[in-house]
Structures are given as structure tokens and as C-alpha cells.
Design an enzyme around this catalytic site. Sequence first.
Site, PDB file in Angstrom:
ATOM      1  N   GLU A  32       0.624  -1.199   0.084  1.00  0.00           N
ATOM      2  CA  GLU A  32       0.034   0.012  -0.015  1.00  0.00           C
ATOM      3  C   GLU A  32       0.956   1.176   0.003  1.00  0.00           C
ATOM      4  O   GLU A  32       2.062   1.346   0.328  1.00  0.00           O
ATOM      5  CB  GLU A  32      -0.800  -0.018   1.286  1.00  0.00           C
ATOM      6  CG  GLU A  32      -2.070  -1.050   0.952  1.00  0.00           C
ATOM      7  CD  GLU A  32      -2.815  -1.116   2.527  1.00  0.00           C
ATOM      8  OE1 GLU A  32      -4.081  -1.391   2.194  1.00  0.00           O
ATOM      9  OE2 GLU A  32      -2.286  -0.981   3.499  1.00  0.00           O
ATOM     10  N   CYS A  52       3.271   8.637   1.220  1.00  0.00           N
ATOM     11  CA  CYS A  52       3.794   7.600   2.105  1.00  0.00           C
ATOM     12  C   CYS A  52       3.961   6.389   1.405  1.00  0.00           C
ATOM     13  O   CYS A  52       2.891   5.631   0.966  1.00  0.00           O
ATOM     14  CB  CYS A  52       2.801   7.559   3.108  1.00  0.00           C
ATOM     15  SG  CYS A  52       3.362   6.318   4.269  1.00  0.00           S
ATOM     16  N   CYS A 105       6.411  -7.173   6.580  1.00  0.00           N
ATOM     17  CA  CYS A 105       7.555  -6.535   7.348  1.00  0.00           C
ATOM     18  C   CYS A 105       7.826  -7.671   8.499  1.00  0.00           C
ATOM     19  O   CYS A 105       7.046  -8.467   8.746  1.00  0.00           O
ATOM     20  CB  CYS A 105       7.026  -5.353   8.202  1.00  0.00           C
ATOM     21  SG  CYS A 105       8.366  -4.563   9.314  1.00  0.00           S
ATOM     22  N   CYS A 157       6.579  -5.543  15.233  1.00  0.00           N
ATOM     23  CA  CYS A 157       5.959  -4.499  16.099  1.00  0.00           C
ATOM     24  C   CYS A 157       4.626  -4.920  16.473  1.00  0.00           C
ATOM     25  O   CYS A 157       3.789  -5.017  15.522  1.00  0.00           O
ATOM     26  CB  CYS A 157       6.112  -3.109  15.587  1.00  0.00           C
ATOM     27  SG  CYS A 157       7.952  -2.522  15.471  1.00  0.00           S
ATOM     28  N   CYS A 212       1.472  -2.940  15.268  1.00  0.00           N
ATOM     29  CA  CYS A 212       1.142  -2.793  13.687  1.00  0.00           C
ATOM     30  C   CYS A 212       0.728  -3.469  12.833  1.00  0.00           C
ATOM     31  O   CYS A 212       0.892  -4.786  13.144  1.00  0.00           O
ATOM     32  CB  CYS A 212       2.642  -2.383  13.312  1.00  0.00           C
ATOM     33  SG  CYS A 212       2.996  -1.674  11.593  1.00  0.00           S
ATOM     34  N   GLY A 252       6.766  -2.025   5.814  1.00  0.00           N
ATOM     35  CA  GLY A 252       8.177  -2.790   5.838  1.00  0.00           C
ATOM     36  C   GLY A 252       9.103  -1.554   6.593  1.00  0.00           C
ATOM     37  O   GLY A 252       8.918  -0.389   7.061  1.00  0.00           O
ATOM     38  N   GLU A 253      10.053  -2.088   6.946  1.00  0.00           N
ATOM     39  CA  GLU A 253      11.376  -1.358   7.551  1.00  0.00           C
ATOM     40  C   GLU A 253      12.443  -1.002   6.348  1.00  0.00           C
ATOM     41  O   GLU A 253      12.981  -1.912   5.841  1.00  0.00           O
ATOM     42  CB  GLU A 253      11.980  -2.556   8.601  1.00  0.00           C
ATOM     43  CG  GLU A 253      13.388  -1.997   9.128  1.00  0.00           C
ATOM     44  CD  GLU A 253      13.543  -0.595   9.530  1.00  0.00           C
ATOM     45  OE1 GLU A 253      14.329   0.184   9.213  1.00  0.00           O
ATOM     46  OE2 GLU A 253      12.903  -0.249  10.789  1.00  0.00           O
ATOM     47  N   SER A 294      11.275   5.306  14.988  1.00  0.00           N
ATOM     48  CA  SER A 294      10.282   4.963  15.714  1.00  0.00           C
ATOM     49  C   SER A 294      10.348   4.511  16.996  1.00  0.00           C
ATOM     50  O   SER A 294      10.823   3.160  17.243  1.00  0.00           O
ATOM     51  CB  SER A 294       9.489   3.694  14.765  1.00  0.00           C
ATOM     52  OG  SER A 294       9.021   4.206  13.593  1.00  0.00           O
ATOM     53  N   LEU A 295      10.297   5.279  18.056  1.00  0.00           N
ATOM     54  CA  LEU A 295      10.861   5.008  19.303  1.00  0.00           C
ATOM     55  C   LEU A 295       9.739   4.457  20.171  1.00  0.00           C
ATOM     56  O   LEU A 295       9.917   3.150  20.425  1.00  0.00           O
ATOM     57  CB  LEU A 295      11.369   6.389  20.057  1.00  0.00           C
ATOM     58  CG  LEU A 295      12.205   6.117  21.368  1.00  0.00           C
ATOM     59  CD1 LEU A 295      13.326   5.553  21.178  1.00  0.00           C
ATOM     60  CD2 LEU A 295      12.152   7.373  22.058  1.00  0.00           C
ATOM     61  N   HIS A 296       8.885   5.138  20.234  1.00  0.00           N
ATOM     62  CA  HIS A 296       7.466   4.602  21.051  1.00  0.00           C
ATOM     63  C   HIS A 296       7.396   4.105  22.202  1.00  0.00           C
ATOM     64  O   HIS A 296       6.320   4.058  22.847  1.00  0.00           O
ATOM     65  CB  HIS A 296       6.919   3.506  20.040  1.00  0.00           C
ATOM     66  CG  HIS A 296       6.676   3.657  18.506  1.00  0.00           C
ATOM     67  ND1 HIS A 296       6.195   4.760  18.222  1.00  0.00           N
ATOM     68  CD2 HIS A 296       6.890   2.876  17.347  1.00  0.00           C
ATOM     69  CE1 HIS A 296       6.052   4.793  16.922  1.00  0.00           C
ATOM     70  NE2 HIS A 296       6.593   3.710  16.300  1.00  0.00           N
ATOM     71  N   ASN A 350      -3.654   4.111  16.798  1.00  0.00           N
ATOM     72  CA  ASN A 350      -4.823   3.513  15.864  1.00  0.00           C
ATOM     73  C   ASN A 350      -5.257   2.268  15.946  1.00  0.00           C
ATOM     74  O   ASN A 350      -4.327   1.474  15.744  1.00  0.00           O
ATOM     75  CB  ASN A 350      -4.358   4.246  14.554  1.00  0.00           C
ATOM     76  CG  ASN A 350      -4.224   5.634  14.333  1.00  0.00           C
ATOM     77  OD1 ASN A 350      -5.090   6.488  14.527  1.00  0.00           O
ATOM     78  ND2 ASN A 350      -3.066   5.792  13.627  1.00  0.00           N
ATOM     79  N   CYS A 382      -1.395   6.037  10.673  1.00  0.00           N
ATOM     80  CA  CYS A 382      -0.184   4.942  11.046  1.00  0.00           C
ATOM     81  C   CYS A 382      -0.576   3.848  11.854  1.00  0.00           C
ATOM     82  O   CYS A 382      -1.274   3.714  12.420  1.00  0.00           O
ATOM     83  CB  CYS A 382       0.477   6.148  12.028  1.00  0.00           C
ATOM     84  SG  CYS A 382       2.164   5.755  12.612  1.00  0.00           S
TER      85      CYS A 382
END
Length: 338
Positions: free
Chosen positions: A90, A105, A112, A116, A119, A159-160, A212-214, A288, A331
Site C-alpha cells: 500500500e 507515504c 515486514c 512490532c 502494527c 516494511g522497515e 519509531s521510538l514509541h 490507531n 499510522c
Amino acid sequence: MNTLVKYSFDELEDFVESLGEKKFRAKQLFSWIYSKSVSDFDAMSDINKNFRDKLKNSCVILDSKIKKKQVSKDGTIKYLIEFHDGNCAETVLMRFDNRANLSACVSSQVGCYMGCDFCATAKRGFIRNLEAYEILSQILIIQQDTGLKITNVVFMGQGEPLNNYENVCEAIERINKHLNIGIRRVTLSTCGIVPKIRSLCELEFVPTLAISLHCADSNVRKQIMPVECKYNLDELKKVLIYYCDKTGKRVTLEYVLIGSLTDTKEMAQKLCEYIKDLKCNINLIPYNPIGNDKYKKPNKKDVMIFKYLLESQGKKVTIRLERGADIDAACGQLAGKT
């Protein structure tokens, strides 16, 4: 069939000569593909019919296509792109009413494998890397479909990116050179592949870096982001300081606010400690939903308290404007569902 977007300009010149044409035809083709984003050889009005027929019989501009398109009530458009092998990923066009910027984006992988836990892409697992031209094709497809010119590119899709390092670096260079999008308008988001962040600093075209710390608590981060087990917060901070010193740029720390988990005052204090000697901005992302109830959205009061505590450290803090949530384009929601 040959795919023209695969070719560099020099390779395009060689291809044109192989068809018995002069080299200058490559410059014409290049302009139609990248400056004008045409999808049909017959639209190339300054190319004679004989050459257009040769092109139609021997090649295609792109070998990927739109499989599904969804338009959000806020104007965000999500595309499910099908590649030559039938795999899909996407890409999202984000528009903001009060800004001239149009952001694409893009995805760097089909699926991936970073795992995570919050996600949707991670639930799909890893299928394959996208080639540089397939990343570039996502932007061209948006421009062909909408007639709009993309001004900003963010590697925040599926993906990373740093697990597909060579293809992503080539795509960034081509985005800069072929699509004339300045490198400051290209942002790469990574969950923290430390050796590759260091390698990025040596490139001619160094993108803006988003992390992407989070979570700034190692034990909690391990629960939601397995990358913490390999490249922990301390290692990550060292390489981020190196990036800032080497490039002169700030990093953006992306932080997902998960209700009652990462949005507490205690977590805000730990993040304040982590960032106090780091040149960074912070982008807060209210969680989300991705189709299960394991995690929950934070309430607005907790989001504002969290933001206030970070701002007390003198950092620039923004709250990401939610775009496309009604079509699962926000996101963390990209899953490549057909």
C-alpha cells in the site's frame, strides 16, 4: 516486455539506440515519464508515431498497477499497488487543506518482519523487498492517477526501510534526481537498525531521519518492539547523536501513545530523560486501532499532559494529525489487505 522505469538515464539511452533511434529520444522519454507522469505512449506528442509503435511493441512504462483505491473523508487516498509478481503493498497520498505540500507515504517491503505488536503490517509477516524502481513507481502511479505533483516523500508505509537498504538508497537518489524532490523533503522512518543508520550518514543524499521510538523504557519497548532485543535504547541514542553531529540535522522521534501503557506520566518522564541531550523533535501518535482490542487509544487529556511534560524540556512537540483512519490508512494500519 521491458519496463522503462527500471532504467537509469544512461540505460534508457542504450535501450533507445537498440530500437534504432537517436539518443536524444531518451531525453524526450525521460521527460514524459518523470516530469509529466504520462501512462500512455500515445500521449507523447513530440515523439513520432513510428517510434511510439516500437515502444508499444517492446516495453511498458510501469509493470505495477492500482488494484484497489480508497478515498477517505479527509481527502487521503490509499492505493493497493499490485506488482509484476502479483504481490501487493500500500501507498498513501496525504493532503492537508491549509498546506501546499502533497506527501506520498511509500512502502519499502511487501509485509515486514520487525514484529512490532501494535502494527497491522507486522501481522502480515515478511514477503519480499521492493526494488528501487517499484518504490519509485508508487509515486508515479499517484501522480498519473491524480494529475498532482508530489512534493514530499515519507518512507513510512509497509516494511522497515533499512532492512532493504540498497534498494531504498537507490530509490532516494532517483526521487531526488528524477522527480526533482529535494532531499530535505524525503524522510525515512526506521525502528532503529543501528548499523544502517550509521551507514546513512555517509551517503551523498542523506534523508531526514525519523525514529519509531514509541517507548523510552527498555522492558516495555521489548514487549511491543522486538528490535529492542537486538539494538537497545542506549545503542540507538549513541548512533542518533552521531547522525546529528555528522549531518547537522535533527532527528524526529515518533512516539505512539497507547492508552495506559506508553502514555503515562512515568513514561513521559523517562522519555524526557532520554532526550535531554539529543537534538530532536518529537511527534506524538495517538494509537490507531488495527482490528483487535489488545491496545487502546489514549484519552485526549493524557495526550495533552504528555505533550506538556515533553515541552518543559524545551523540545518541539507535535501531535500527528490523523489522516485516513476511516480507510485504514493511518499510522500503523497498513496491512495490504485485498
